[in-house]
Design an enzyme around this catalytic site. Structure first.
Site, mmCIF file in Angstrom:
data_model
loop_
_atom_site.group_PDB
_atom_site.id
_atom_site.type_symbol
_atom_site.label_atom_id
_atom_site.label_comp_id
_atom_site.label_asym_id
_atom_site.label_seq_id
_atom_site.Cartn_x
_atom_site.Cartn_y
_atom_site.Cartn_z
ATOM 1 N N CYS A 115 -12.983 -13.035 5.584
ATOM 2 C CA CYS A 115 -13.294 -12.192 6.745
ATOM 3 C C CYS A 115 -14.672 -12.480 7.337
ATOM 4 O O CYS A 115 -14.960 -12.068 8.457
ATOM 5 C CB CYS A 115 -13.172 -10.720 6.363
ATOM 6 S SG CYS A 115 -11.482 -10.307 5.920
ATOM 7 N N HIS A 260 -16.526 -6.778 12.141
ATOM 8 C CA HIS A 260 -15.239 -7.171 11.560
ATOM 9 C C HIS A 260 -14.321 -5.954 11.510
ATOM 10 O O HIS A 260 -14.770 -4.837 11.268
ATOM 11 C CB HIS A 260 -15.477 -7.727 10.155
ATOM 12 C CG HIS A 260 -14.225 -7.977 9.402
ATOM 13 N ND1 HIS A 260 -13.203 -8.737 9.911
ATOM 14 C CD2 HIS A 260 -13.808 -7.550 8.179
ATOM 15 C CE1 HIS A 260 -12.210 -8.771 9.037
ATOM 16 N NE2 HIS A 260 -12.552 -8.056 7.977
ATOM 17 N N ASN A 290 -6.279 -6.055 10.299
ATOM 18 C CA ASN A 290 -7.308 -7.002 9.886
ATOM 19 C C ASN A 290 -6.736 -8.418 9.945
ATOM 20 O O ASN A 290 -5.848 -8.759 9.166
ATOM 21 C CB ASN A 290 -7.769 -6.639 8.464
ATOM 22 C CG ASN A 290 -8.875 -7.556 7.952
ATOM 23 O OD1 ASN A 290 -9.166 -8.595 8.538
ATOM 24 N ND2 ASN A 290 -9.474 -7.165 6.835
HETATM 25 N N1 COA Z 1 0.139 4.547 1.559
HETATM 26 C C1 COA Z 1 0.089 5.700 0.871
HETATM 27 N N2 COA Z 1 -0.679 5.876 -0.206
HETATM 28 C C2 COA Z 1 -1.451 4.842 -0.577
HETATM 29 C C3 COA Z 1 -1.445 3.619 0.107
HETATM 30 C C4 COA Z 1 -0.626 3.487 1.216
HETATM 31 N N3 COA Z 1 -0.542 2.369 1.948
HETATM 32 N N4 COA Z 1 -2.329 2.783 -0.505
HETATM 33 C C5 COA Z 1 -2.851 3.447 -1.530
HETATM 34 N N5 COA Z 1 -2.336 4.689 -1.590
HETATM 35 C C6 COA Z 1 -2.593 5.764 -2.538
HETATM 36 C C7 COA Z 1 -3.206 5.260 -3.812
HETATM 37 O O1 COA Z 1 -2.185 4.814 -4.689
HETATM 38 C C8 COA Z 1 -3.917 6.480 -4.316
HETATM 39 O O2 COA Z 1 -2.978 7.301 -4.961
HETATM 40 P P1 COA Z 1 -3.384 8.149 -6.271
HETATM 41 O O3 COA Z 1 -4.502 9.053 -5.825
HETATM 42 O O4 COA Z 1 -2.135 8.859 -6.589
HETATM 43 O O5 COA Z 1 -3.813 7.129 -7.269
HETATM 44 C C9 COA Z 1 -4.342 7.212 -3.054
HETATM 45 O O6 COA Z 1 -3.556 6.643 -1.987
HETATM 46 C C10 COA Z 1 -5.792 7.082 -2.713
HETATM 47 O O7 COA Z 1 -6.139 5.760 -2.827
HETATM 48 P P2 COA Z 1 -7.617 5.328 -2.644
HETATM 49 O O8 COA Z 1 -7.761 3.895 -3.069
HETATM 50 O O9 COA Z 1 -8.527 6.364 -3.221
HETATM 51 O O10 COA Z 1 -7.770 5.437 -1.056
HETATM 52 P P3 COA Z 1 -9.028 5.104 -0.197
HETATM 53 O O11 COA Z 1 -9.462 6.283 0.529
HETATM 54 O O12 COA Z 1 -10.060 4.311 -0.962
HETATM 55 O O13 COA Z 1 -8.415 4.090 0.878
HETATM 56 C C11 COA Z 1 -8.259 1.769 1.397
HETATM 57 C C12 COA Z 1 -7.827 2.893 0.471
HETATM 58 C C13 COA Z 1 -7.633 0.471 0.913
HETATM 59 C C14 COA Z 1 -7.796 2.066 2.817
HETATM 60 C C15 COA Z 1 -9.810 1.682 1.378
HETATM 61 O O14 COA Z 1 -10.275 1.663 0.048
HETATM 62 C C16 COA Z 1 -10.335 0.491 2.097
HETATM 63 O O15 COA Z 1 -10.147 0.338 3.292
HETATM 64 N N6 COA Z 1 -11.108 -0.370 1.410
HETATM 65 C C17 COA Z 1 -11.663 -1.531 2.033
HETATM 66 C C18 COA Z 1 -10.593 -2.535 2.292
HETATM 67 C C19 COA Z 1 -11.060 -3.671 3.108
HETATM 68 O O16 COA Z 1 -11.852 -3.512 3.991
HETATM 69 N N7 COA Z 1 -10.540 -4.851 2.806
HETATM 70 C C20 COA Z 1 -10.783 -6.023 3.527
HETATM 71 C C21 COA Z 1 -12.200 -6.442 3.391
HETATM 72 S S1 COA Z 1 -12.487 -7.761 4.432
#
Ligand code: COA
Length: 333
Positions: A115, A260, A290
């Site tokens: 990215c 980004h 993304n």
């Molecule tokens: N749909 C529904 N539930 C989902 C899910 C989806 N697509 N993906 C994950 N969950 C669930 C998880 O399993 C978790 O369940 P649990 O509480 O029962 O274990 C719950 O949602 C919360 O997950 P969590 O990881 O705490 O959510 P979050 O608020 O951190 O959001 C992301 C998850 C991935 C959106 C976030 O962490 C993120 O954007 N991170 C950065 C990613 C990124 O930028 N990547 C590219 C970098 S270049």
């Protein structure tokens, strides 16, 4: 007068096929509400058969060439980046060189900086132009994520975030009195390499491709989302402050920030931490998700076409991605 580098034109391409959050609900246990709340994404584009990393790159590059009234032979270097390429080797840069119809053997470099690829590529292109080695460089980021995502509930944390698309930019030499790229800062921290990764197929495997491989979940992207999120906010803020500081500027001097497009909440936090009003940015994440290295040229292109960014504006590009890698560019457009 020393040579500096200016942005000549941009181009972008996204596939026609729109995949809504609702459609993803039919493949995995997720919901439109969860995806929008946690990421800001409403839909993304996926390729159809016949569309590839290279074909999207060609479309974006052609648009950039047309807008600048240039032909392929006016370019003397290509810098290309993607995670998922048409072939394992050679890189897609040479395929792009072939498809654009160059009559001369211009060099094509493939970079792998995820990215952060675009901020790395722009920094490199700027250095080459300033050194006098190349006068006009085509940078293209293109990504087909959709064909290699885990579309089951197991992969939902990653699969809902990514989309397919391509962005291109042409830069060229100019004199130092014209608006130009001022500076870039690049960083990496390999101790986090496995925090966002696809580890298979791997050079560690004997044989590299086996019958068992298609059942191995390591062929899909894996991510510690919370750790990526935290580091993305911290590092994007730090690198912008570093870059502005060493150019005797402050965040309030910026007319626009192109960040980004990984997560709307990440970008909101970065802007708010730096005291930059939300109107000084543009987002494409809601519609394209993304697209790794393509997000910055796509978002910049849209903002310019919409008149949100004008010639003469002071603009920063900032990105964070797998590796971890991160960086920023500072320029007057
Ligand atoms: N749909 C529904 N539930 C989902 C899910 C989806 N697509 N993906 C994950 N969950 C669930 C998880 O399993 C978790 O369940 P649990 O509480 O029962 O274990 C719950 O949602 C919360 O997950 P969590 O990881 O705490 O959510 P979050 O608020 O951190 O959001 C992301 C998850 C991935 C959106 C976030 O962490 C993120 O954007 N991170 C950065 C990613 C990124 O930028 N990547 C590219 C970098 S270049």
């Amino acid at each position: 007068m020393g040579a500096r580098t200016r942005i000549v034109s941009t181009g972008m391409f996204v596939p026609r096929r729109i995949v809504t959050n609702k459609e993803l609900e039919s493949y995995m246990d997720t919901s439109d509400e969860w995806i929008q709340q946690r990421s800001g994404i409403k839909e993304r584009r996926w390729v159809s058969p016949g569309e590839t990393t290279c074909s999207m790159a060609v479309a974006a590059a052609r648009q950039a060439l047309e807008r600048a009234n240039l032909k392929a032979d006016d370019i003397d270097m290509i810098v290309f980046g993607a995670l998922i390429t048409d072939y394992l080797f050679p890189g897609t840069g040479v395929l792009l060189q072939r498809e654009l119809g160059f009559s001369k053997p211009v060099p094509a470099l493939d970079i792998r900086n995820q990215c952060s690829g675009f901020v790395y590529a722009l920094s490199l292109a700027d250095a080459w132009v300033r050194s006098g080695q190349y006068k006009r460089i085509l940078i293209v980021g293109s990504e087909v994520h959709s064909t290699s995502l885990d579309l089951t509930t197991r992969g939902r944390d990653v699969s809902v975030l990514f989309g397919d698309g391509a962005g291109a930019m042409i830069v060229e030499a100019c004199d130092e009195n014209s608006p130009h790229i001022f500076d870039s800062c690049l960083h990496s921290e390999g101790k986090f390499a496995e925090v966002l990764t696809v580890t298979k197929p791997s050079s560690n495997d004997f044989p590299r491709i086996s019958d068992k491989l298609s059942l191995d979940t390591a062929i899909y992207p894996h991510m510690d989302g919370k750790l990526v999120f935290k580091n993305a906010v911290t590092r994007m803020c730090q690198v912008l402050i570093e870059l502005l500081g060493r150019n005797n500027m402050k965040p309030s001097d910026l007319n626009f920030v192109v960040a980004h497009q990984a997560n709307m909440r990440i970008n909101q936090m970065v802007l708010s931490e730096l005291g930059i009003p939300f109107e000084k940015t543009h987002h494409t994440l809601d519609r394209y998700g993304n697209t790794t290295m393509a997000t910055i040229p796509i978002t910049f292109d849209e903002a310019v076409q919409l008149g949100k960014i004008k010639r003469g504006d002071l603009v920063a590009f900032v990105a964070f991605g797998a590796g971890f890698t991160w960086g920023a560019n500072l320029l007057r457009f």
